[in-house]
Design a protein around this motif. Structure first.
Motif, PDB file in Angstrom:
ATOM      1  N   ARG A 194     -12.479  18.806   2.327  1.00 17.64           N
ATOM      2  CA  ARG A 194     -11.163  19.404   2.046  1.00 17.64           C
ATOM      3  C   ARG A 194     -10.252  19.005   3.191  1.00 17.64           C
ATOM      4  N   ARG A 195      -9.252  18.178   2.896  1.00 13.52           N
ATOM      5  CA  ARG A 195      -8.422  17.675   3.990  1.00 13.52           C
ATOM      6  C   ARG A 195      -7.024  17.326   3.509  1.00 13.52           C
ATOM      7  N   ASN A 196      -6.045  17.597   4.385  1.00 15.89           N
ATOM      8  CA  ASN A 196      -4.657  17.183   4.200  1.00 15.89           C
ATOM      9  C   ASN A 196      -4.245  16.398   5.438  1.00 15.89           C
ATOM     10  N   ALA A 197      -3.604  15.247   5.241  1.00 12.19           N
ATOM     11  CA  ALA A 197      -3.272  14.413   6.402  1.00 12.19           C
ATOM     12  C   ALA A 197      -2.165  13.421   6.060  1.00 12.19           C
ATOM     13  N   SER A 224      -4.087  -5.253  -7.057  1.00 19.39           N
ATOM     14  CA  SER A 224      -4.126  -4.617  -5.737  1.00 19.39           C
ATOM     15  C   SER A 224      -5.459  -4.929  -5.086  1.00 19.39           C
ATOM     16  N   GLY A 225      -5.437  -5.106  -3.786  1.00 20.19           N
ATOM     17  CA  GLY A 225      -6.660  -5.410  -3.061  1.00 20.19           C
ATOM     18  C   GLY A 225      -6.560  -4.922  -1.628  1.00 20.19           C
ATOM     19  N   GLY A 226      -7.716  -4.632  -1.026  1.00 23.84           N
ATOM     20  CA  GLY A 226      -7.689  -4.139   0.344  1.00 23.84           C
ATOM     21  C   GLY A 226      -9.013  -4.311   1.052  1.00 23.84           C
ATOM     22  N   ALA A 227      -8.954  -4.242   2.375  1.00 24.57           N
ATOM     23  CA  ALA A 227     -10.130  -4.266   3.240  1.00 24.57           C
ATOM     24  C   ALA A 227     -10.133  -2.984   4.048  1.00 24.57           C
ATOM     25  N   SER A 228     -11.267  -2.323   4.112  1.00 23.10           N
ATOM     26  CA  SER A 228     -11.347  -1.041   4.810  1.00 23.10           C
ATOM     27  C   SER A 228     -12.532  -1.019   5.764  1.00 23.10           C
ATOM     28  N   ARG A 229     -12.357  -0.306   6.880  1.00 23.86           N
ATOM     29  CA  ARG A 229     -13.405  -0.136   7.876  1.00 23.86           C
ATOM     30  C   ARG A 229     -13.636   1.353   8.069  1.00 23.86           C
ATOM     31  N   ASP A 230     -14.869   1.808   7.862  1.00 23.03           N
ATOM     32  CA  ASP A 230     -15.163   3.228   7.980  1.00 23.03           C
ATOM     33  C   ASP A 230     -15.549   3.594   9.413  1.00 23.03           C
ATOM     34  N   ALA A 289       6.005  -6.698  -4.515  1.00 23.05           N
ATOM     35  CA  ALA A 289       4.958  -6.848  -3.503  1.00 23.05           C
ATOM     36  C   ALA A 289       5.061  -5.681  -2.531  1.00 23.05           C
ATOM     37  N   ALA A 290       3.905  -5.116  -2.142  1.00 20.51           N
ATOM     38  CA  ALA A 290       3.929  -3.945  -1.261  1.00 20.51           C
ATOM     39  C   ALA A 290       2.705  -3.932  -0.354  1.00 20.51           C
ATOM     40  N   PRO A 291       2.794  -4.548   0.824  1.00 22.92           N
ATOM     41  CA  PRO A 291       1.704  -4.433   1.802  1.00 22.92           C
ATOM     42  C   PRO A 291       1.716  -3.056   2.446  1.00 22.92           C
ATOM     43  N   GLY A 292       0.513  -2.591   2.873  1.00 20.06           N
ATOM     44  CA  GLY A 292       0.456  -1.267   3.474  1.00 20.06           C
ATOM     45  C   GLY A 292      -0.744  -1.085   4.375  1.00 20.06           C
ATOM     46  N   TRP A 293      -0.696   0.001   5.144  1.00 14.27           N
ATOM     47  CA  TRP A 293      -1.789   0.377   6.053  1.00 14.27           C
ATOM     48  C   TRP A 293      -2.033   1.870   5.912  1.00 14.27           C
ATOM     49  N   ASN A 294      -3.327   2.241   5.852  1.00 14.54           N
ATOM     50  CA  ASN A 294      -3.703   3.651   5.763  1.00 14.54           C
ATOM     51  C   ASN A 294      -4.735   3.985   6.824  1.00 14.54           C
ATOM     52  N   ARG A 295      -4.626   5.175   7.362  1.00 13.64           N
ATOM     53  CA  ARG A 295      -5.603   5.671   8.333  1.00 13.64           C
ATOM     54  C   ARG A 295      -6.550   6.689   7.707  1.00 13.64           C
ATOM     55  N   VAL A 296      -6.350   6.998   6.429  1.00 12.55           N
ATOM     56  CA  VAL A 296      -7.187   7.944   5.698  1.00 12.55           C
ATOM     57  C   VAL A 296      -7.560   7.329   4.358  1.00 12.55           C
ATOM     58  N   ASP A 328     -11.520   9.611   7.658  1.00 18.70           N
ATOM     59  CA  ASP A 328     -10.813   8.603   8.448  1.00 18.70           C
ATOM     60  C   ASP A 328     -11.327   7.201   8.131  1.00 18.70           C
ATOM     61  N   ALA A 329     -10.410   6.238   8.130  1.00 19.68           N
ATOM     62  CA  ALA A 329     -10.748   4.839   7.881  1.00 19.68           C
ATOM     63  C   ALA A 329      -9.564   3.995   8.320  1.00 19.68           C
TER      64      ALA A 329
END
Length: 310
Positions: A128-131, A201-207, A157-164, A171-172
């Motif tokens: 359960r998280r809000n961020a 859409s495509g992305g690379a993520s690091r946990d 086109a829409a590049p982006g960065w997420n921390r969650v 977190d990621a």
């Protein structure tokens, strides 16, 4: 120009006969044909101008991007509800300021917020998280104007960065982008509109364990919207989405078909509200014979969008 038109209307037919044959032939219809044609053209343009098709199709998008110099605030809330077992709710909020720099080009920086509520879902950790989730930059370029061409076409086109991770709430570090071709057409002038979208859409993520993963999606979307009155447009939308492992649509993971109603309303001259509720009606996860893909997708997806034009 007004003086010349007035003179043409006042000139008797006999005066046209005194002109050379080629000139009298072209001069005769100037008052009867040219002026009404201009009036019809202006009326046709007016029919288009009172509908902005960008947000009348739900998750699907129209080709309109606004007029040069416009600044708009948009707050888009996307909810994802239900897995095969347990309780799952994910909400993403994207806030953007849209700047239409030319009649054909627009940029929109944005920040996102994520809320995740997971309980008893197999393969997922309860959370359960809000961020505050991340940031993005959207670019749109209108290639074909629907007022002048058989249909409208805008590239997105829409590049982006997420921390969650919006799926799990943990977190990621996620780096991704999306591309789309947004097409629409006015089937009945000022009344019935259709949209057709292609999305990637495509992305690379690091946990947290420093493990990298890659994924991508491809979607085909279509929608019809009908203008009930000057302030309300309703319609229906269908979306087919395919999920893959790998950035290049490498290994098929599952697919889903969503169908649902849409609406778009003008609350005031500057404030708009639009949305949709989509339900997964078909699909299947790879290596899972059960109906629907509830591993890669949710049972329901909903969107509520608020727009304010400065």
């Amino acid at each position: 120009m007004a003086i010349l038109v007035a003179a043409a209307v006042a000139t008797p037919a006999a005066a046209a006969e005194e002109l050379p044959g080629w000139l009298s032939y072209t001069a005769a219809p100037s008052a009867r044909v040219v002026v009404p044609a201009l009036e019809r053209g202006a009326a046709a343009k007016a029919d288009h101008d009172d509908v902005d098709t960008e947000h009348i199709f739900g998750f699907s998008m129209g080709s309109d991007i606004g007029k040069k110099g416009e600044i708009e605030l948009e707050i888009e809330n996307v909810g994802r509800f239900g897995r095969r077992f347990g309780s799952y709710t994910g909400v993403g909020v994207l806030s953007q300021f849209k700047f239409t720099l030319t009649d054909n080009f627009r940029v929109a920086p944005g920040v996102s917020f994520a809320s995740t509520q997971i309980s008893g879902v197999p393969g997922m950790i309860d959370n359960r998280r809000n961020a505050i989730a991340g940031a993005s930059m959207e670019f749109r370029y209108k290639v074909l104007d629907r007022d002048e061409m058989p249909f409208g076409l805008t590239l997105h086109a829409a590049p982006g960065w997420n921390r969650v991770d919006e799926l799990t709430g943990f977190d990621a570090q996620i780096y991704g982008t999306e591309f789309a071709a947004l097409m629409d057409k006015e089937l009945i002038r000022g009344t019935l509109f259709a949209a057709f979208n292609l999305w990637y859409s495509g992305g690379a993520s690091r946990d947290l364990a420093n493990t990298w993963s890659h994924d991508s999606e491809f979607a085909v979307q279509g929608a019809l919207s009908y203008k009930l009155n000057p302030t309300l447009i309703v319609g229906v939308e269908a979306r087919y989405v395919r999920a893959y492992e790998g950035l290049g649509l490498d290994r098929f993971s599952g697919d889903a078909v969503y169908v649902g109603p849409t609406f778009s309303a003008h609350l005031t001259e500057k404030i708009g509200l639009s949305g949709t509720w989509s339900t997964q009606v078909a699909g299947q996860a790879c290596n899972d014979p059960r109906h629907l893909d509830l591993d890669d997708f949710e049972r329901h997806q909903a969107m509520l969008r608020f727009n304010y034009l400065f």
